[in-house]
Scaffold this motif. Structure first.
Motif, PDB file in Angstrom:
ATOM      1  N   ASP A  24     -29.159 -32.614 -23.499  1.00 23.05           N
ATOM      2  CA  ASP A  24     -27.719 -32.549 -23.781  1.00 23.05           C
ATOM      3  C   ASP A  24     -27.031 -31.482 -22.938  1.00 23.05           C
ATOM      4  O   ASP A  24     -25.961 -31.717 -22.367  1.00 23.05           O
ATOM      5  CB  ASP A  24     -27.479 -32.270 -25.265  1.00 23.05           C
ATOM      6  CG  ASP A  24     -27.945 -33.397 -26.159  1.00 23.05           C
ATOM      7  OD1 ASP A  24     -28.158 -34.520 -25.656  1.00 23.05           O
ATOM      8  OD2 ASP A  24     -28.119 -33.155 -27.374  1.00 23.05           O
ATOM      9  N   LEU A  25     -27.633 -30.302 -22.851  1.00 20.17           N
ATOM     10  CA  LEU A  25     -27.052 -29.230 -22.043  1.00 20.17           C
ATOM     11  C   LEU A  25     -27.010 -29.620 -20.570  1.00 20.17           C
ATOM     12  O   LEU A  25     -26.031 -29.358 -19.874  1.00 20.17           O
ATOM     13  CB  LEU A  25     -27.853 -27.931 -22.208  1.00 20.17           C
ATOM     14  CG  LEU A  25     -27.598 -27.133 -23.471  1.00 20.17           C
ATOM     15  CD1 LEU A  25     -28.615 -25.995 -23.598  1.00 20.17           C
ATOM     16  CD2 LEU A  25     -26.187 -26.572 -23.477  1.00 20.17           C
ATOM     17  N   TYR A  26     -28.079 -30.243 -20.099  1.00 21.12           N
ATOM     18  CA  TYR A  26     -28.132 -30.658 -18.702  1.00 21.12           C
ATOM     19  C   TYR A  26     -27.045 -31.692 -18.396  1.00 21.12           C
ATOM     20  O   TYR A  26     -26.364 -31.613 -17.373  1.00 21.12           O
ATOM     21  CB  TYR A  26     -29.512 -31.217 -18.365  1.00 21.12           C
ATOM     22  CG  TYR A  26     -29.601 -31.726 -16.955  1.00 21.12           C
ATOM     23  CD1 TYR A  26     -29.612 -30.838 -15.876  1.00 21.12           C
ATOM     24  CD2 TYR A  26     -29.643 -33.084 -16.690  1.00 21.12           C
ATOM     25  CE1 TYR A  26     -29.670 -31.302 -14.581  1.00 21.12           C
ATOM     26  CE2 TYR A  26     -29.710 -33.554 -15.393  1.00 21.12           C
ATOM     27  CZ  TYR A  26     -29.722 -32.662 -14.344  1.00 21.12           C
ATOM     28  OH  TYR A  26     -29.767 -33.129 -13.063  1.00 21.12           O
ATOM     29  N   ALA A  27     -26.858 -32.645 -19.293  1.00 21.56           N
ATOM     30  CA  ALA A  27     -25.824 -33.664 -19.097  1.00 21.56           C
ATOM     31  C   ALA A  27     -24.441 -33.019 -19.047  1.00 21.56           C
ATOM     32  O   ALA A  27     -23.599 -33.386 -18.212  1.00 21.56           O
ATOM     33  CB  ALA A  27     -25.881 -34.709 -20.202  1.00 21.56           C
ATOM     34  N   GLU A  28     -24.205 -32.045 -19.904  1.00 22.25           N
ATOM     35  CA  GLU A  28     -22.916 -31.355 -19.899  1.00 22.25           C
ATOM     36  C   GLU A  28     -22.734 -30.538 -18.624  1.00 22.25           C
ATOM     37  O   GLU A  28     -21.636 -30.461 -18.073  1.00 22.25           O
ATOM     38  CB  GLU A  28     -22.801 -30.458 -21.130  1.00 22.25           C
ATOM     39  CG  GLU A  28     -21.410 -29.926 -21.340  1.00 22.25           C
ATOM     40  CD  GLU A  28     -21.235 -29.230 -22.681  1.00 22.25           C
ATOM     41  OE1 GLU A  28     -20.198 -28.574 -22.845  1.00 22.25           O
ATOM     42  OE2 GLU A  28     -22.118 -29.341 -23.547  1.00 22.25           O
ATOM     43  N   THR A  29     -23.812 -29.954 -18.123  1.00 20.60           N
ATOM     44  CA  THR A  29     -23.758 -29.209 -16.869  1.00 20.60           C
ATOM     45  C   THR A  29     -23.330 -30.123 -15.730  1.00 20.60           C
ATOM     46  O   THR A  29     -22.487 -29.757 -14.906  1.00 20.60           O
ATOM     47  CB  THR A  29     -25.142 -28.599 -16.553  1.00 20.60           C
ATOM     48  OG1 THR A  29     -25.501 -27.718 -17.612  1.00 20.60           O
ATOM     49  CG2 THR A  29     -25.138 -27.832 -15.259  1.00 20.60           C
ATOM     50  N   ARG A  30     -23.893 -31.313 -15.684  1.00 24.13           N
ATOM     51  CA  ARG A  30     -23.524 -32.272 -14.634  1.00 24.13           C
ATOM     52  C   ARG A  30     -22.056 -32.689 -14.751  1.00 24.13           C
ATOM     53  O   ARG A  30     -21.352 -32.777 -13.749  1.00 24.13           O
ATOM     54  CB  ARG A  30     -24.424 -33.507 -14.707  1.00 24.13           C
ATOM     55  CG  ARG A  30     -25.853 -33.212 -14.277  1.00 24.13           C
ATOM     56  CD  ARG A  30     -26.764 -34.406 -14.476  1.00 24.13           C
ATOM     57  NE  ARG A  30     -26.358 -35.585 -13.742  1.00 24.13           N
ATOM     58  CZ  ARG A  30     -26.817 -35.940 -12.543  1.00 24.13           C
ATOM     59  NH1 ARG A  30     -27.693 -35.182 -11.945  1.00 24.13           N
ATOM     60  NH2 ARG A  30     -26.405 -37.040 -11.960  1.00 24.13           N
ATOM     61  N   ARG A  31     -21.602 -32.935 -15.979  1.00 25.33           N
ATOM     62  CA  ARG A  31     -20.190 -33.333 -16.164  1.00 25.33           C
ATOM     63  C   ARG A  31     -19.236 -32.238 -15.707  1.00 25.33           C
ATOM     64  O   ARG A  31     -18.238 -32.510 -15.044  1.00 25.33           O
ATOM     65  CB  ARG A  31     -19.923 -33.688 -17.619  1.00 25.33           C
ATOM     66  CG  ARG A  31     -20.391 -35.066 -18.010  1.00 25.33           C
ATOM     67  CD  ARG A  31     -19.847 -35.475 -19.375  1.00 25.33           C
ATOM     68  NE  ARG A  31     -20.297 -34.604 -20.444  1.00 25.33           N
ATOM     69  CZ  ARG A  31     -21.424 -34.754 -21.121  1.00 25.33           C
ATOM     70  NH1 ARG A  31     -22.233 -35.745 -20.839  1.00 25.33           N
ATOM     71  NH2 ARG A  31     -21.750 -33.916 -22.079  1.00 25.33           N
ATOM     72  N   THR A  32     -19.525 -30.985 -16.073  1.00 29.96           N
ATOM     73  CA  THR A  32     -18.623 -29.904 -15.682  1.00 29.96           C
ATOM     74  C   THR A  32     -18.609 -29.735 -14.163  1.00 29.96           C
ATOM     75  O   THR A  32     -17.567 -29.449 -13.584  1.00 29.96           O
ATOM     76  CB  THR A  32     -18.997 -28.568 -16.357  1.00 29.96           C
ATOM     77  OG1 THR A  32     -20.354 -28.234 -16.055  1.00 29.96           O
ATOM     78  CG2 THR A  32     -18.789 -28.630 -17.855  1.00 29.96           C
ATOM     79  N   SER A  40     -18.141 -23.026 -15.534  1.00 25.39           N
ATOM     80  CA  SER A  40     -18.769 -23.611 -16.723  1.00 25.39           C
ATOM     81  C   SER A  40     -20.121 -24.205 -16.376  1.00 25.39           C
ATOM     82  O   SER A  40     -21.078 -24.084 -17.142  1.00 25.39           O
ATOM     83  CB  SER A  40     -17.878 -24.707 -17.314  1.00 25.39           C
ATOM     84  OG  SER A  40     -16.661 -24.164 -17.759  1.00 25.39           O
ATOM     85  N   SER A  41     -20.210 -24.823 -15.223  1.00 25.73           N
ATOM     86  CA  SER A  41     -21.464 -25.419 -14.790  1.00 25.73           C
ATOM     87  C   SER A  41     -22.544 -24.359 -14.617  1.00 25.73           C
ATOM     88  O   SER A  41     -23.694 -24.556 -15.023  1.00 25.73           O
ATOM     89  CB  SER A  41     -21.250 -26.174 -13.476  1.00 25.73           C
ATOM     90  OG  SER A  41     -22.417 -26.829 -13.080  1.00 25.73           O
ATOM     91  N   LEU A  44     -23.582 -23.080 -18.143  1.00 24.88           N
ATOM     92  CA  LEU A  44     -24.423 -24.070 -18.820  1.00 24.88           C
ATOM     93  C   LEU A  44     -25.799 -24.180 -18.169  1.00 24.88           C
ATOM     94  O   LEU A  44     -26.796 -24.397 -18.858  1.00 24.88           O
ATOM     95  CB  LEU A  44     -23.729 -25.426 -18.845  1.00 24.88           C
ATOM     96  CG  LEU A  44     -22.555 -25.515 -19.818  1.00 24.88           C
ATOM     97  CD1 LEU A  44     -21.720 -26.747 -19.526  1.00 24.88           C
ATOM     98  CD2 LEU A  44     -23.060 -25.528 -21.248  1.00 24.88           C
TER      99      LEU A  44
END
Length: 74
Positions: A24-32, A40-41, A44
């Protein structure tokens, strides 16, 4: 979305189970990153590393007694 095409998938050996918190954290890192939120990236990404290290040594991911920040400033 030109930054999206520059992202490479993580290289993980087949059969390795990645904990959902890290996924989940990795997916959010990619989105940011894709949306240009670079600070933010980075933050994260640090969280992903911290959670992975805690998982590896057997600490609770919510344990405040050990953080990457505390370790890096020593």
């Amino acid at each position: 979305m030109p930054r999206y095409r520059k992202l490479f998938p993580p290289f993980v050996k087949e059969g390795v189970v990645i904990p959902s918190k890290i996924k989940d954290l990795y997916a959010e890192t990619r989105r940011t990153y894709v949306y240009g939120q670079f600070k933010s990236s980075v933050a994260l990404s640090r969280a992903v590393i911290e959670v992975a290290l805690k998982e590896k040594v057997g600490l609770s991911i919510y344990d405040p007694s050990w953080t990457a920040g505390k370790t890096l400033t020593q």
